[in-house]
Design a protein around this motif. Structure first.
Motif, PDB file in Angstrom:
ATOM      1  N   VAL A 162       0.827  -1.204   0.000  1.00 43.05           N
ATOM      2  CA  VAL A 162       0.000   0.000   0.000  1.00 43.05           C
ATOM      3  C   VAL A 162       0.859   1.250   0.000  1.00 43.05           C
ATOM      4  O   VAL A 162       0.604   2.197  -0.741  1.00 43.05           O
ATOM      5  CB  VAL A 162      -0.934   0.012   1.232  1.00 43.05           C
ATOM      6  CG1 VAL A 162      -1.734   1.295   1.301  1.00 43.05           C
ATOM      7  CG2 VAL A 162      -1.849  -1.184   1.209  1.00 43.05           C
ATOM      8  N   TYR A 163       1.892   1.256   0.785  1.00 42.10           N
ATOM      9  CA  TYR A 163       2.600   2.480   1.123  1.00 42.10           C
ATOM     10  C   TYR A 163       4.069   2.479   0.726  1.00 42.10           C
ATOM     11  O   TYR A 163       4.649   3.512   0.480  1.00 42.10           O
ATOM     12  CB  TYR A 163       2.554   2.638   2.629  1.00 42.10           C
ATOM     13  CG  TYR A 163       2.022   3.928   3.141  1.00 42.10           C
ATOM     14  CD1 TYR A 163       2.100   5.094   2.433  1.00 42.10           C
ATOM     15  CD2 TYR A 163       1.447   3.974   4.392  1.00 42.10           C
ATOM     16  CE1 TYR A 163       1.620   6.269   2.949  1.00 42.10           C
ATOM     17  CE2 TYR A 163       0.972   5.149   4.916  1.00 42.10           C
ATOM     18  CZ  TYR A 163       1.059   6.292   4.188  1.00 42.10           C
ATOM     19  OH  TYR A 163       0.596   7.441   4.698  1.00 42.10           O
ATOM     20  N   GLY A 164       4.715   1.332   0.763  1.00 43.08           N
ATOM     21  CA  GLY A 164       6.143   1.264   0.511  1.00 43.08           C
ATOM     22  C   GLY A 164       6.901   0.972   1.792  1.00 43.08           C
ATOM     23  O   GLY A 164       6.323   0.752   2.849  1.00 43.08           O
ATOM     24  N   GLU A 165       8.210   0.961   1.683  1.00 50.48           N
ATOM     25  CA  GLU A 165       9.081   0.663   2.824  1.00 50.48           C
ATOM     26  C   GLU A 165       9.247   1.899   3.713  1.00 50.48           C
ATOM     27  O   GLU A 165       8.976   3.015   3.299  1.00 50.48           O
ATOM     28  CB  GLU A 165      10.456   0.215   2.313  1.00 50.48           C
ATOM     29  CG  GLU A 165      10.425  -1.057   1.498  1.00 50.48           C
ATOM     30  CD  GLU A 165      10.155  -2.280   2.332  1.00 50.48           C
ATOM     31  OE1 GLU A 165      10.413  -2.271   3.548  1.00 50.48           O
ATOM     32  OE2 GLU A 165       9.670  -3.271   1.762  1.00 50.48           O
ATOM     33  N   SER A 166       9.737   1.656   4.936  1.00 50.85           N
ATOM     34  CA  SER A 166      10.042   2.777   5.829  1.00 50.85           C
ATOM     35  C   SER A 166      11.247   3.538   5.281  1.00 50.85           C
ATOM     36  O   SER A 166      12.078   2.994   4.561  1.00 50.85           O
ATOM     37  CB  SER A 166      10.313   2.282   7.249  1.00 50.85           C
ATOM     38  OG  SER A 166      11.409   1.413   7.247  1.00 50.85           O
ATOM     39  N   ILE A 205       7.752   5.360   9.348  1.00 46.37           N
ATOM     40  CA  ILE A 205       7.249   4.000   9.157  1.00 46.37           C
ATOM     41  C   ILE A 205       5.785   4.094   8.739  1.00 46.37           C
ATOM     42  O   ILE A 205       4.957   4.636   9.487  1.00 46.37           O
ATOM     43  CB  ILE A 205       7.382   3.170  10.451  1.00 46.37           C
ATOM     44  CG1 ILE A 205       8.842   3.137  10.909  1.00 46.37           C
ATOM     45  CG2 ILE A 205       6.829   1.776  10.247  1.00 46.37           C
ATOM     46  CD1 ILE A 205       9.037   2.553  12.281  1.00 46.37           C
ATOM     47  N   PRO A 206       5.434   3.581   7.562  1.00 48.15           N
ATOM     48  CA  PRO A 206       4.045   3.667   7.112  1.00 48.15           C
ATOM     49  C   PRO A 206       3.121   2.735   7.890  1.00 48.15           C
ATOM     50  O   PRO A 206       3.527   1.673   8.344  1.00 48.15           O
ATOM     51  CB  PRO A 206       4.122   3.260   5.641  1.00 48.15           C
ATOM     52  CG  PRO A 206       5.350   2.440   5.545  1.00 48.15           C
ATOM     53  CD  PRO A 206       6.299   2.951   6.578  1.00 48.15           C
ATOM     54  N   VAL A 207       1.880   3.158   8.033  1.00 50.30           N
ATOM     55  CA  VAL A 207       0.845   2.366   8.690  1.00 50.30           C
ATOM     56  C   VAL A 207      -0.335   2.287   7.731  1.00 50.30           C
ATOM     57  O   VAL A 207      -0.794   3.305   7.227  1.00 50.30           O
ATOM     58  CB  VAL A 207       0.404   3.006  10.027  1.00 50.30           C
ATOM     59  CG1 VAL A 207      -0.719   2.212  10.661  1.00 50.30           C
ATOM     60  CG2 VAL A 207       1.575   3.152  10.967  1.00 50.30           C
TER      61      VAL A 207
END
Length: 140
Positions: free
Chosen positions: A42-46, A55-57
């Motif tokens: 959804v978001y990618g890596e931190s 850090i994505p959630v």
């Protein structure tokens, strides 16, 4: 069972096990897609830059359904099957780690910040006027 093209495929189920075959297929699909449905999809890596780690959630959900069928009877024939599934991912926010402290920062939709208060204001002004007009009509 190995097919003519050399790929491994499960053996066809006996006549009474169509429901079990559908269940096994759905379980395999759920395992494979569930392993790929993650926050990184959804978001990618931190990311870490200049001493700040982000850090994505995300919220990731998936669901599956299926069916099977078979007609019993001497003159009736039938087959069945079916299945489907879906995966949904939605970014929720991110965790920011900076100077030894972590802070969660949600991603908010503009609906909650702008549209909902305006709708409440409109309803708060319109409802009393409508109620007064209805009361006047009933009094006549």
């Amino acid at each position: 069972m190995t097919t003519a093209d050399g790929t491994d495929r499960p053996a066809p189920p006996p006549d009474g096990d169509a429901a079990h075959a559908s269940l096994a297929l759905l379980e395999r699909l759920a395992d494979k897609l569930g392993a790929r449905a993650s926050v990184t999809a959804v978001y990618g890596e931190s990311v870490t830059r200049d001493g700040v780690t982000v850090i994505p959630v995300a919220e990731v959900a998936f669901g599956f359904g299926g069916g099977a069928g078979r007609e019993r009877g001497s003159a009736k024939t039938g087959e069945g099957g079916g299945g489907g599934g879906g995966v949904r991912g939605r970014p929720c926010g991110f965790i920011e780690i900076k100077d030894g402290s972590a802070t969660y920062k949600p991603i908010r939709a503009p609906w909650g910040d702008v549209v909902m208060p305006l709708a409440a204001l409109l309803a708060g002004t319109a409802v009393p006027r409508i109620a007064r007009r209805l009361a006047v009509r009933r009094a006549r």
